[in-house]
Design a protein around this motif. Structure first.
Motif, PDB file in Angstrom:
ATOM      1  N   SER A  75       0.834  -1.212   0.000  1.00 36.77           N
ATOM      2  CA  SER A  75       0.000   0.000   0.000  1.00 36.77           C
ATOM      3  C   SER A  75       0.861   1.252   0.000  1.00 36.77           C
ATOM      4  O   SER A  75       0.588   2.208  -0.715  1.00 36.77           O
ATOM      5  CB  SER A  75      -0.892   0.060   1.234  1.00 36.77           C
ATOM      6  OG  SER A  75      -1.687  -1.078   1.316  1.00 36.77           O
ATOM      7  N   GLU A 135       2.289   1.593  -3.433  1.00 40.87           N
ATOM      8  CA  GLU A 135       1.251   1.836  -4.444  1.00 40.87           C
ATOM      9  C   GLU A 135       0.683   3.250  -4.310  1.00 40.87           C
ATOM     10  O   GLU A 135       0.402   3.916  -5.299  1.00 40.87           O
ATOM     11  CB  GLU A 135       0.129   0.806  -4.291  1.00 40.87           C
ATOM     12  CG  GLU A 135      -0.875   0.860  -5.443  1.00 40.87           C
ATOM     13  CD  GLU A 135      -2.121   0.010  -5.195  1.00 40.87           C
ATOM     14  OE1 GLU A 135      -2.281  -0.538  -4.091  1.00 40.87           O
ATOM     15  OE2 GLU A 135      -2.937  -0.073  -6.136  1.00 40.87           O
ATOM     16  N   ILE A 190      -1.254 -10.679  -8.513  1.00 36.54           N
ATOM     17  CA  ILE A 190      -1.657  -9.280  -8.609  1.00 36.54           C
ATOM     18  C   ILE A 190      -2.773  -9.216  -9.643  1.00 36.54           C
ATOM     19  O   ILE A 190      -2.569  -9.570 -10.800  1.00 36.54           O
ATOM     20  CB  ILE A 190      -0.489  -8.382  -9.063  1.00 36.54           C
ATOM     21  CG1 ILE A 190       0.707  -8.540  -8.116  1.00 36.54           C
ATOM     22  CG2 ILE A 190      -0.932  -6.920  -9.137  1.00 36.54           C
ATOM     23  CD1 ILE A 190       1.956  -7.824  -8.594  1.00 36.54           C
ATOM     24  N   VAL A 225      -5.212  -6.897 -11.643  1.00 40.50           N
ATOM     25  CA  VAL A 225      -5.429  -5.494 -11.985  1.00 40.50           C
ATOM     26  C   VAL A 225      -6.797  -5.315 -12.651  1.00 40.50           C
ATOM     27  O   VAL A 225      -7.162  -6.066 -13.549  1.00 40.50           O
ATOM     28  CB  VAL A 225      -4.335  -4.997 -12.962  1.00 40.50           C
ATOM     29  CG1 VAL A 225      -4.515  -3.517 -13.270  1.00 40.50           C
ATOM     30  CG2 VAL A 225      -2.942  -5.252 -12.399  1.00 40.50           C
ATOM     31  N   ARG A 259      -3.443  -9.904  -4.248  1.00 44.68           N
ATOM     32  CA  ARG A 259      -3.609  -8.468  -4.092  1.00 44.68           C
ATOM     33  C   ARG A 259      -4.318  -7.889  -5.316  1.00 44.68           C
ATOM     34  O   ARG A 259      -3.888  -8.086  -6.442  1.00 44.68           O
ATOM     35  CB  ARG A 259      -2.233  -7.823  -3.953  1.00 44.68           C
ATOM     36  CG  ARG A 259      -2.257  -6.351  -3.725  1.00 44.68           C
ATOM     37  CD  ARG A 259      -2.898  -6.021  -2.385  1.00 44.68           C
ATOM     38  NE  ARG A 259      -2.855  -4.593  -2.216  1.00 44.68           N
ATOM     39  CZ  ARG A 259      -2.442  -3.977  -1.109  1.00 44.68           C
ATOM     40  NH1 ARG A 259      -2.094  -4.675  -0.052  1.00 44.68           N
ATOM     41  NH2 ARG A 259      -2.427  -2.682  -1.046  1.00 44.68           N
ATOM     42  N   MET A 316      -5.530  -4.649  -7.571  1.00 49.80           N
ATOM     43  CA  MET A 316      -4.922  -3.346  -7.822  1.00 49.80           C
ATOM     44  C   MET A 316      -5.738  -2.626  -8.883  1.00 49.80           C
ATOM     45  O   MET A 316      -6.108  -3.226  -9.893  1.00 49.80           O
ATOM     46  CB  MET A 316      -3.516  -3.630  -8.356  1.00 49.80           C
ATOM     47  CG  MET A 316      -2.511  -2.581  -8.109  1.00 49.80           C
ATOM     48  SD  MET A 316      -0.889  -3.196  -8.627  1.00 49.80           S
ATOM     49  CE  MET A 316      -0.132  -1.616  -8.862  1.00 49.80           C
ATOM     50  N   VAL A 349       5.178  -3.678  -7.040  1.00 43.41           N
ATOM     51  CA  VAL A 349       4.464  -4.649  -6.206  1.00 43.41           C
ATOM     52  C   VAL A 349       5.055  -6.047  -6.404  1.00 43.41           C
ATOM     53  O   VAL A 349       5.248  -6.797  -5.446  1.00 43.41           O
ATOM     54  CB  VAL A 349       2.947  -4.630  -6.494  1.00 43.41           C
ATOM     55  CG1 VAL A 349       2.239  -5.701  -5.683  1.00 43.41           C
ATOM     56  CG2 VAL A 349       2.357  -3.261  -6.177  1.00 43.41           C
TER      57      VAL A 349
END
Ligand code: B12
Ligand SMILES: Nc1nc2c(ncn2[C@@H]2O[C@H](COP(=O)(O)OP(=O)(O)OP(=O)(O)O)[C@@H](O)[C@H]2O)c(=O)[nH]1
Ligand SMILES: [Mg+2]
Lengths: 135, 327
Positions: free
Chosen positions: B25, B28, B82, B84, B114, B116, B132
């Protein structure tokens, strides 16, 4: 400089509850308020919710519960958060919640309870105030 | 570096999930000190194998990523994912829904997911995603899988920065083959036709193969085209075989390539320069004076741009640079 912070919210439906509309309304509504909403879908266990909240580093967890099992499910989520040292995450609950259960939820540490007819603006406002963040 | 950050880094090194999530975080969000974090961990990165997964919306990317992750996890690898999704250009918010299809693996001990949002970052998404990846790498993830929708230059760039790119398409996707032609084709290392349980997959497989035959130089290796189903698991074994073979190869070679580093430095510079110039401009009268000149016919946008670059992009006396100017 270049700071680009957003309020991140996890919307989750714990337990065997198929009423998905409210969760959708809240997820898309909060997106339109500029929040980043992680939606995890139906039938989550409290353990899955806690794990997702930690990994996603959300500011807020929103539980949507219309099954009547809000007290036990919320309790499990609160305990799970504590066990992971993540009890600073704001927890809100929405759905069909009898008036008399609101206080019990609040005593568990729930920051806000929203029943049918709640306005997105009010939900967003409560989150912003409690977090002291405007993004 | 702030002590809080140093402690977070220490905990993430030991694979503490919460510390890993907080570091992500911080970086980012580009909070103060983010670059110090990246500087501190860089030397301990470059080990992970990055698999990019892209393709048209709804092709089944998340379902397949869930499946890869589960199988790779069972082989003993630690996995970072990740996912997105686009930010709304109107509100800046986003609904990130990839976890819905990864539910079964969300509590696996060796899988960290995670989500994003693209956040409309000017060329910055790719760098942020790279950062990341690096943090996950630092925290001991053997493999990082990045899922992104194959639309938009930024998102394509993200996966093309991966070590291995999986392009997912499906029958009935209508224009999915068109989309492939339109530009993502070159970056793929493997073409996966998903949802073969629904029929029509063979046609897409032959269309893609024909396209590859036409466009690939004879000296190049033609990427494999396979049909799979995330539902029935047909073809998944074959896909996993190809993937794990690649992962093993990558683990033997590894480390950063000079050209990639060059690209990365350029990309960091581009974003930083734009941010820097924007800041300078807004703290120096927001171009009002120059705009008046243009409006009154005394100047033009090109001359003003030239002049602003001269004024703000050149640091004449580096000694006078405020500490933290480039942070
Ligand atoms: C539509 C509906 C259904 C649909 C659901 C369709 C779907 N996919 O969503 C269907 C027909 C499938 C259905 C089935 C059932 N239903 Co039904 N259903 C309803 C009904 C009529 C409306 C719910 C709704 O969609 N409201 C619209 C949305 C937008 O409102 P909302 O969910 O309340 O959300 C708002 C707030 O609560 C809040 N909110 C909600 N979530 C969250 C989350 C956060 C974080 C926040 C901040 C706020 C928030 O904000 C939203 C916007 O204001 C309600 C009655 C009612 N008036 O509420 C019964 C109701 C919920 N159902 C009920 C029951 C019993 C059932 C069944 C068990 C019936 C049966 N015997 O088969 C099944 C169970 C299905 C299952 N698997 O869970 C009961 C629940 C009783 C209880 N909890 O004590 C209700 C209350 C009806 C009743 N009076 O008996 N149902
Ligand atoms: N029939 C069939 N449906 C599938 C298969 N894989 C995924 N789906 C369905 O396709 C839809 C999209 O799947 P996702 O995995 O979310 O696809 P995605 O590419 O990640 O989607 P976005 O992230 O929204 O672009 C869902 O309804 C899945 O259930 C498959 O192998 N066969
Ligand atoms: Mg997806």
């Amino acid at each position: 400089m270049g700071q680009d912070s957003k309020i991140r919210v996890l919307i989750a439906k714990p337990g065997l509850d198929g009423h998905e509309r409210g969760a959708h309304v809240v997820a898309y509504g909060l997106r339109d308020e500029g929040f980043e909403v992680i939606y995890t879908g139906l039938r989550q266990t409290p353990e899955q919710i806690v794990s997702a909240a930690v990994q996603e580093d959300v500011d807020v967890i929103g539980l949507s519960i219309l099954s009547g099992a809000h007290l036990s499910l919320t309790k499990k989520v609160m305990e799970g958060l504590k066990a992971k040292g993540a009890n600073d995450v704001l927890v809100t609950v929405g759905g069909i919640i009898p008036e008399e259960d609101k206080k019990t939820l609040e005593e568990m540490g729930v920051a806000g309870v929203f029943t049918s007819g709640s306005k997105i603006k009010d939900i967003a406002a409560l989150i912003r105030t409690k977090l002291g963040k405007n993004a | 570096m702030e002590e809080k950050l140093a402690l977070m880094i220490e905990a993430a090194r030991k694979s503490n999930e919460r510390a890993l999530a907080k570091l992500i975080s911080h970086v980012e969000d580009r909070k103060p000190g983010w670059k110090d974090i990246m500087k501190a961990i860089y030397a301990e990165t470059g080990r992970t194998c990055v698999i990019g997964v892209t393709g048209s919306p709804g092709a089944g990317k998340s379902s397949l990523v869930g499946e890869f992750a589960k199988q790779l996890g069972d082989m003993g690898y630690t996995i970072g994912i990740i996912a997105v999704d686009p930010s709304s250009p109107f509100s800046g918010g986003a609904v990130l829904g990839d976890r819905i299809r990864m539910r079964d693996i969300s509590t696996y001990k060796n899988i960290f997911i995670r989500s994003m949002a693209t956040r409309g970052m000017l060329g910055g998404l790719c760098q942020a995603a790279r950062d990341v990846v690096r943090i996950m790498d630092f925290a001991g993830r053997d493999i990082v899988i990045i899922e992104t929708v194959g639309v938009g230059q930024d998102e394509i760039e993200v996966v093309s920065a991966s070590d291995y790119v999986v392009l997912v398409t499906y029958p009935g996707g209508g224009d999915s083959v068109q989309a492939i032609k339109a530009g993502v084709m070159e970056i793929a290392d493997i073409f996966v036709v998903n949802k073969c349980d629904r029929g029509g997959a063979d046609v897409i497989v032959s269309e893609i193969s024909a396209m590859l035959d036409l466009s690939t130089e004879t000296t190049e290796e033609i990427p494999p085209v396979i049909k799979v189903s995330a539902f029935t698991k047909e073809g998944i074994d074959k896909l996993m075989e190809i993937l794990s073979e690649f992962i093993q190869k990558k683990n033997e070679g590894s480390h950063y390539q000079k050209e990639h580093i060059r690209q990365e430095v350029m990309s960091i510079l581009e974003t930083e320069m734009v941010t820097l110039i924007k800041e300078k401009i807004s703290s120096n009268g927001n171009m009002e004076k120059e705009l008046k000149l243009i409006l009154s016919g005394k100047s033009d946008p090109y001359s003003v741009a030239d002049e602003l670059i001269k004024r703000f992009a050149v640091i004449k006396n580096p000694k006078q640079k405020r500490k933290g100017d480039f942070q």
